[in-house]
Design a protein around this motif. Structure first.
Motif, mmCIF file in Angstrom:
data_model
loop_
_atom_site.group_PDB
_atom_site.id
_atom_site.type_symbol
_atom_site.label_atom_id
_atom_site.label_comp_id
_atom_site.label_asym_id
_atom_site.label_seq_id
_atom_site.Cartn_x
_atom_site.Cartn_y
_atom_site.Cartn_z
ATOM 1 N N GLN A 131 0.837 -1.221 0.041
ATOM 2 C CA GLN A 131 -0.258 0.028 -0.018
ATOM 3 C C GLN A 131 1.046 1.057 0.122
ATOM 4 O O GLN A 131 1.384 1.543 1.057
ATOM 5 N N ALA A 132 1.268 1.680 -0.911
ATOM 6 C CA ALA A 132 2.124 2.911 -1.203
ATOM 7 C C ALA A 132 1.524 4.189 -0.897
ATOM 8 O O ALA A 132 2.087 4.926 -0.349
ATOM 9 N N VAL A 133 0.148 4.322 -1.242
ATOM 10 C CA VAL A 133 -0.414 5.545 -0.562
ATOM 11 C C VAL A 133 -1.626 5.195 -0.037
ATOM 12 O O VAL A 133 -2.532 4.448 -0.583
ATOM 13 N N LYS A 134 -2.033 5.781 1.221
ATOM 14 C CA LYS A 134 -3.035 5.334 2.165
ATOM 15 C C LYS A 134 -4.060 6.465 2.444
ATOM 16 O O LYS A 134 -3.825 7.127 3.302
ATOM 17 N N ASP A 135 -5.183 6.601 1.412
ATOM 18 C CA ASP A 135 -6.296 7.369 1.855
ATOM 19 C C ASP A 135 -5.918 9.012 2.189
ATOM 20 O O ASP A 135 -6.153 9.284 3.278
ATOM 21 N N ILE A 136 -5.135 9.466 1.071
ATOM 22 C CA ILE A 136 -4.928 10.823 1.415
ATOM 23 C C ILE A 136 -6.030 11.931 0.680
ATOM 24 O O ILE A 136 -6.223 11.490 -0.299
ATOM 25 N N THR A 137 -6.131 12.997 1.468
ATOM 26 C CA THR A 137 -7.100 14.018 1.268
ATOM 27 C C THR A 137 -6.251 15.335 1.140
ATOM 28 O O THR A 137 -5.959 15.422 2.225
ATOM 29 N N PHE A 138 -6.468 16.034 0.058
ATOM 30 C CA PHE A 138 -5.915 17.590 0.288
ATOM 31 C C PHE A 138 -6.539 18.202 -0.859
ATOM 32 O O PHE A 138 -6.836 17.462 -2.078
ATOM 33 N N SER A 139 -6.555 19.455 -1.185
ATOM 34 C CA SER A 139 -6.529 20.312 -2.393
ATOM 35 C C SER A 139 -5.889 21.454 -2.212
ATOM 36 O O SER A 139 -5.182 21.770 -1.324
ATOM 37 N N ILE A 140 -5.381 21.718 -3.603
ATOM 38 C CA ILE A 140 -4.427 22.835 -3.893
ATOM 39 C C ILE A 140 -5.118 23.817 -4.723
ATOM 40 O O ILE A 140 -5.710 23.620 -5.698
ATOM 41 N N GLY A 141 -4.988 25.081 -4.261
ATOM 42 C CA GLY A 141 -5.692 26.076 -5.036
ATOM 43 C C GLY A 141 -4.986 26.473 -6.175
ATOM 44 O O GLY A 141 -3.999 26.553 -6.484
ATOM 45 N N LYS A 142 -5.739 27.266 -7.348
ATOM 46 C CA LYS A 142 -5.187 27.594 -8.387
ATOM 47 C C LYS A 142 -3.992 28.525 -8.133
ATOM 48 O O LYS A 142 -4.379 29.396 -7.354
ATOM 49 N N GLY A 143 -3.003 28.609 -8.669
ATOM 50 C CA GLY A 143 -2.007 29.468 -8.392
ATOM 51 C C GLY A 143 -1.053 29.268 -7.104
ATOM 52 O O GLY A 143 0.128 29.947 -6.866
ATOM 53 N N GLU A 144 -1.359 28.433 -6.279
ATOM 54 C CA GLU A 144 -0.523 28.023 -5.000
ATOM 55 C C GLU A 144 0.594 27.308 -5.432
ATOM 56 O O GLU A 144 0.722 26.392 -6.414
ATOM 57 N N GLU B 99 11.653 26.547 1.929
ATOM 58 C CA GLU B 99 11.493 27.954 2.736
ATOM 59 C C GLU B 99 11.331 29.309 1.893
ATOM 60 O O GLU B 99 10.568 29.996 2.084
ATOM 61 N N ASP B 100 12.107 29.151 0.613
ATOM 62 C CA ASP B 100 11.939 30.469 -0.184
ATOM 63 C C ASP B 100 10.812 30.362 -1.009
ATOM 64 O O ASP B 100 10.350 31.566 -1.315
ATOM 65 N N LEU B 101 10.237 29.242 -1.429
ATOM 66 C CA LEU B 101 9.147 29.501 -2.563
ATOM 67 C C LEU B 101 7.659 28.954 -2.066
ATOM 68 O O LEU B 101 6.703 29.143 -2.562
ATOM 69 N N CYS B 102 7.707 28.227 -0.870
ATOM 70 C CA CYS B 102 6.487 27.359 -0.777
ATOM 71 C C CYS B 102 5.760 28.100 0.618
ATOM 72 O O CYS B 102 6.425 27.616 1.745
ATOM 73 N N LYS B 103 4.798 28.503 0.619
ATOM 74 C CA LYS B 103 3.966 28.967 1.873
ATOM 75 C C LYS B 103 3.355 27.659 2.576
ATOM 76 O O LYS B 103 3.118 27.832 3.825
ATOM 77 N N ARG B 104 3.041 26.802 1.619
ATOM 78 C CA ARG B 104 2.319 25.482 2.225
ATOM 79 C C ARG B 104 3.266 24.286 1.899
ATOM 80 O O ARG B 104 3.993 24.078 0.900
ATOM 81 N N THR B 105 3.340 23.214 2.945
ATOM 82 C CA THR B 105 4.018 22.138 2.737
ATOM 83 C C THR B 105 3.165 21.021 3.081
ATOM 84 O O THR B 105 2.450 20.830 4.149
ATOM 85 N N LEU B 106 3.108 20.085 2.068
ATOM 86 C CA LEU B 106 2.406 18.605 2.336
ATOM 87 C C LEU B 106 3.647 17.649 2.769
ATOM 88 O O LEU B 106 4.665 17.654 2.078
ATOM 89 N N ILE B 107 3.432 16.994 3.870
ATOM 90 C CA ILE B 107 4.302 15.937 4.169
ATOM 91 C C ILE B 107 3.746 14.688 4.371
ATOM 92 O O ILE B 107 2.715 14.402 4.952
ATOM 93 N N ILE B 108 4.362 13.746 3.493
ATOM 94 C CA ILE B 108 3.606 12.325 3.411
ATOM 95 C C ILE B 108 4.721 11.230 3.892
ATOM 96 O O ILE B 108 6.092 11.604 3.848
ATOM 97 N N ASN C 169 5.803 32.211 -10.885
ATOM 98 C CA ASN C 169 4.380 31.711 -10.134
ATOM 99 C C ASN C 169 3.492 32.885 -9.778
ATOM 100 O O ASN C 169 2.276 32.917 -10.180
ATOM 101 N N GLU C 170 4.317 34.002 -9.288
ATOM 102 C CA GLU C 170 3.574 35.178 -9.291
ATOM 103 C C GLU C 170 2.991 35.871 -10.525
ATOM 104 O O GLU C 170 1.882 36.305 -10.191
ATOM 105 N N HIS C 171 3.797 35.735 -11.686
ATOM 106 C CA HIS C 171 3.488 36.461 -12.867
ATOM 107 C C HIS C 171 2.220 35.855 -13.685
ATOM 108 O O HIS C 171 1.367 36.316 -13.743
#
Ligand SMILES: Nc1ncnc2c1ncn2[C@@H]1O[C@H](COP(=O)(O)OP(=O)(O)OP(=O)(O)O)[C@@H](O)[C@H]1O
Length: 327
Positions: free
Chosen positions: A38-51, A221-230, A203-205
């Motif tokens: 089982q490589a991926v087990k029931d993960i749930t998330f969403s990513i907004g446009k431009g994130e 640190e420099d690029l991502c306001k949000r991090t998902l860790i699996i 990304n900004e433009h």
């Protein structure tokens, strides 16, 4: 607006064990032993446009499997996913035109041809109209400062130059979604910075949605306001790493410089000695003890300089990697 929506996504692989020896091989022909991973087990998330989101995890955590499902290479075995409004595993032509993948470890350019040829090929594959192509190419070449090497055979380029060409080839059709897998791997510090600045600007433009995997925490640190860790196929963290940095750390790092030689053993009662030589030492001290202990150290030792820092973000990430439950 959501670019990616994933619910209870799962992927398990079925495979067969192969034991050594002729007898075992013959036995395998009759009755194969089936295993399931089982490589991926029931993960749930969403990513907004431009994130711009970092996607991290230790080796074998399930990152590649998830990214392969998001890009349509693998079919999920459970849950649902929607990427730019498509079901990626249906592999519709229209979907393929709207995203791009850049892999730091794997070139997508023809090594024996100049990058300009591979970029042109992408223009035809993605059916980019000529004027738009010219404008986009000029802009990207200018931003990445690679005009002088555009017509040089790819295998003669430096790693940094090649990476910049990979980016141009991937972005020539202005994808809405970009998967970046280790885009700064092996690059020198100056080039890493240049690539990061480019990605931030892009990304900004263009408001391109970006999913980034990297082992360089500076990228994150420099690029991502949000991090998902699996970890072990489960999502164990979804948030801003810079903010948890503060919350997760129960200790700080105190760096001392001495004007005279100080034996490390004398420092041990004050905290964990991480490193020391005669004239300098690094201690890890519990947060609530920082003030009284710093005062004591200043009184007792010939201190020339003292600095107090947060623990490196890499260590925070490792502590998050060890989680098996969501935060
Ligand atoms: N085709 C497959 N058959 C069986 N097991 C697989 C298959 N592909 C991946 N796995 C297993 O699934 C788990 C997750 O693998 P995955 O490649 O997604 O990890 P990862 O997070 O990308 O790791 P890395 O950082 O090392 O690339 C691993 O234990 C891997 O061995």
């Amino acid at each position: 607006m959501e670019a990616i929506k994933v619910e209870q996504l799962a992927k398990s692989f079925t495979y067969y064990t192969k034991e050594v020896g002729v007898m075992n091989s013959l036995r395998n022909l009759i009755r194969r032993k089936t295993l399931t991973k089982q490589a991926v087990k029931d993960i749930t998330f969403s990513i907004g446009k431009g994130e711009m989101v970092a996607f991290l995890g230790p080796n074998g955590a399930g990152k590649t499997t998830t990214l392969k499902m998001l890009s349509g290479i693998l079919h999920p075995t459970g849950g649902s996913l929607s990427v730019l409004g498509f079901k990626p595993y249906e592999r519709k032509k229209e979907f393929k035109k709207r995203f791009a993948i850049v892999m730091g470890q794997k070139s997508q350019l023809w090594p024996d041809l100049p990058a300009s040829e591979s970029i042109l090929l992408n223009r035809y594959i993605y059916q980019v109209e000529e004027q738009t192509y010219k404008r986009t190419l000029d802009e990207l070449v200018e931003l990445l400062d690679v005009k002088h090497v555009l017509n040089v055979q790819v295998r003669r380029l430096s790693l940094g130059e090649r990476m910049k060409m990979e980016l141009i080839a991937a972005l020539i059709h202005k994808p809405e979604l970009l998967f970046l897998d280790e885009p700064t791997i092996g690059l020198d510090v100056v080039t890493q910075k240049r690539v990061r600045e480019f990605l931030a600007h892009y990304n900004e433009h263009y408001k391109t949605t970006v999913i980034l995997t990297s082992h360089y925490m500076k990228d994150v640190e420099d690029l991502c306001k949000r991090t998902l860790i699996i970890n072990d196929g489960r999502l164990v963290f979804d948030g801003n790493l810079n903010q948890v940095h503060h919350a997760v750390n129960e200790s700080k790092i105190v760096k001392l410089k001495f004007s005279q030689s100080v034996e490390a053993s004398r420092l041990e009662p004050f905290g964990a000695v991480r490193q020391s030589d005669e004239f300098a030492a690094t201690l890890e001290i519990a947060k609530e003890q920082i003030n009284p202990i710093s005062r004591e150290l200043l009184e007792l030792f010939p201190i020339e300089d003292i600095t107090i820092e947060e623990k490196p973000i890499e260590e925070v990430v490792v502590s998050l990697y060890n989680r098996t439950q969501p935060v």
